[in-house]
Design an enzyme around this catalytic site. Sequence first.
Site, mmCIF file in Angstrom:
data_model
loop_
_atom_site.group_PDB
_atom_site.id
_atom_site.type_symbol
_atom_site.label_atom_id
_atom_site.label_comp_id
_atom_site.label_asym_id
_atom_site.label_seq_id
_atom_site.Cartn_x
_atom_site.Cartn_y
_atom_site.Cartn_z
ATOM 1 N N TYR A 33 9.810 12.883 5.781
ATOM 2 C CA TYR A 33 8.941 13.293 6.878
ATOM 3 C C TYR A 33 8.799 12.168 7.891
ATOM 4 O O TYR A 33 9.170 11.020 7.638
ATOM 5 C CB TYR A 33 7.565 13.699 6.350
ATOM 6 C CG TYR A 33 6.680 12.548 5.922
ATOM 7 C CD1 TYR A 33 5.640 12.110 6.740
ATOM 8 C CD2 TYR A 33 6.869 11.900 4.702
ATOM 9 C CE1 TYR A 33 4.821 11.052 6.361
ATOM 10 C CE2 TYR A 33 6.055 10.854 4.309
ATOM 11 C CZ TYR A 33 5.031 10.427 5.142
ATOM 12 O OH TYR A 33 4.232 9.371 4.772
ATOM 13 N N LYS A 149 11.148 7.282 3.684
ATOM 14 C CA LYS A 149 9.877 7.946 3.978
ATOM 15 C C LYS A 149 9.892 9.354 3.365
ATOM 16 O O LYS A 149 10.072 10.369 4.049
ATOM 17 C CB LYS A 149 9.624 8.001 5.487
ATOM 18 C CG LYS A 149 8.163 8.273 5.845
ATOM 19 C CD LYS A 149 7.915 8.036 7.326
ATOM 20 C CE LYS A 149 6.482 8.332 7.725
ATOM 21 N NZ LYS A 149 5.522 7.368 7.137
ATOM 22 N N GLU A 182 2.150 -3.401 0.856
ATOM 23 C CA GLU A 182 1.717 -2.658 2.036
ATOM 24 C C GLU A 182 0.509 -1.808 1.670
ATOM 25 O O GLU A 182 0.076 -1.774 0.522
ATOM 26 C CB GLU A 182 2.852 -1.783 2.574
ATOM 27 C CG GLU A 182 3.366 -0.752 1.594
ATOM 28 C CD GLU A 182 4.579 0.004 2.116
ATOM 29 O OE1 GLU A 182 4.814 0.012 3.340
ATOM 30 O OE2 GLU A 182 5.290 0.615 1.291
ATOM 31 N N LEU A 207 7.906 0.144 3.541
ATOM 32 C CA LEU A 207 8.529 0.982 4.556
ATOM 33 C C LEU A 207 8.600 0.198 5.863
ATOM 34 O O LEU A 207 7.637 -0.484 6.234
ATOM 35 C CB LEU A 207 7.702 2.249 4.765
ATOM 36 C CG LEU A 207 8.227 3.233 5.804
ATOM 37 C CD1 LEU A 207 9.492 3.928 5.303
ATOM 38 C CD2 LEU A 207 7.158 4.269 6.151
#
Length: 287
Positions: A33, A149, A182, A207
């Site tokens: 996505y 992702k 993250e 990411l």
Amino acid sequence: MPRIAYVNGRYLPHSEAAVHIEDRGYQFADGVYEVCEIRHGVIVDLTRHLDRLDRSLSELSIRRPMSRPALAQVIREVSRRNRVKNGLFYLQVTRGVARRDHVFPSAETPPSLVITAKITDPAVIAKKNETGLKAITIPDNRWDRVDIKTVGLLPNAMARQAAKEKGAQEAIYVDARGMVTEGAATNVWIVDKDGVLVTRPAEHGILRGITRTGLMDVTAKFGIRVQEREFSRDEMLSAREVFITAATSICFPIVEIDGQPIGNGHPGAMAERIRTSFFDVAEKTVI
């Protein structure tokens, strides 16, 4: 006006939009996505988002649902039909509908494409920037390929829920060595004791955020010192500033982590400077 969604070639009322129960996104989280900001009637950094989408599809051997120009046109049309001037669009591609089997279906199986768009309130984001957010740290328990992702976001959802239950708005992952990776849905930055802006390298373990990349453009324009290196939870807690970045929020200051104030406990100057400059530097695609 009712919201409109795009589902596999059709523009439908949002309340009627659906995919087949054997779509592999539903059965296996076998899909990817993108979420992209729309501000003042333009799409922010569309090219980079579509570049990352292509990479995610390639890494999972999922076919493109259509050509890039056609996809960009559908994105603009969904945004127009929903009259989004300030908000976002969400795009999801899965491997498609097939009899449930862990093995990939035939290469001729058409991928599924869903696109939605919605209006957001800039005042809500402005308030969060004014007050700052709270965060918690949690062990990083995700799969190794977080550079893709994917829609497989259960660990991220559980992390955000854990943050909510502790009165925080974000959860920050820490690996087995005590190093920050993250946030549950964000990249993490610190301003270290020397005033240098630091963020973890995006080669592995995080990411490569599109907003993260855009902020690199901002720092280059203004000559802000940046280091891409690992940093520990302890260094983060003692930093001058901590902030998180994402496409729909750009840059939120973190004023407290695990109950401990960051800096003076108020949003910092670096986060504000970067946030206010971001839109001027970012790519803008007219809807």
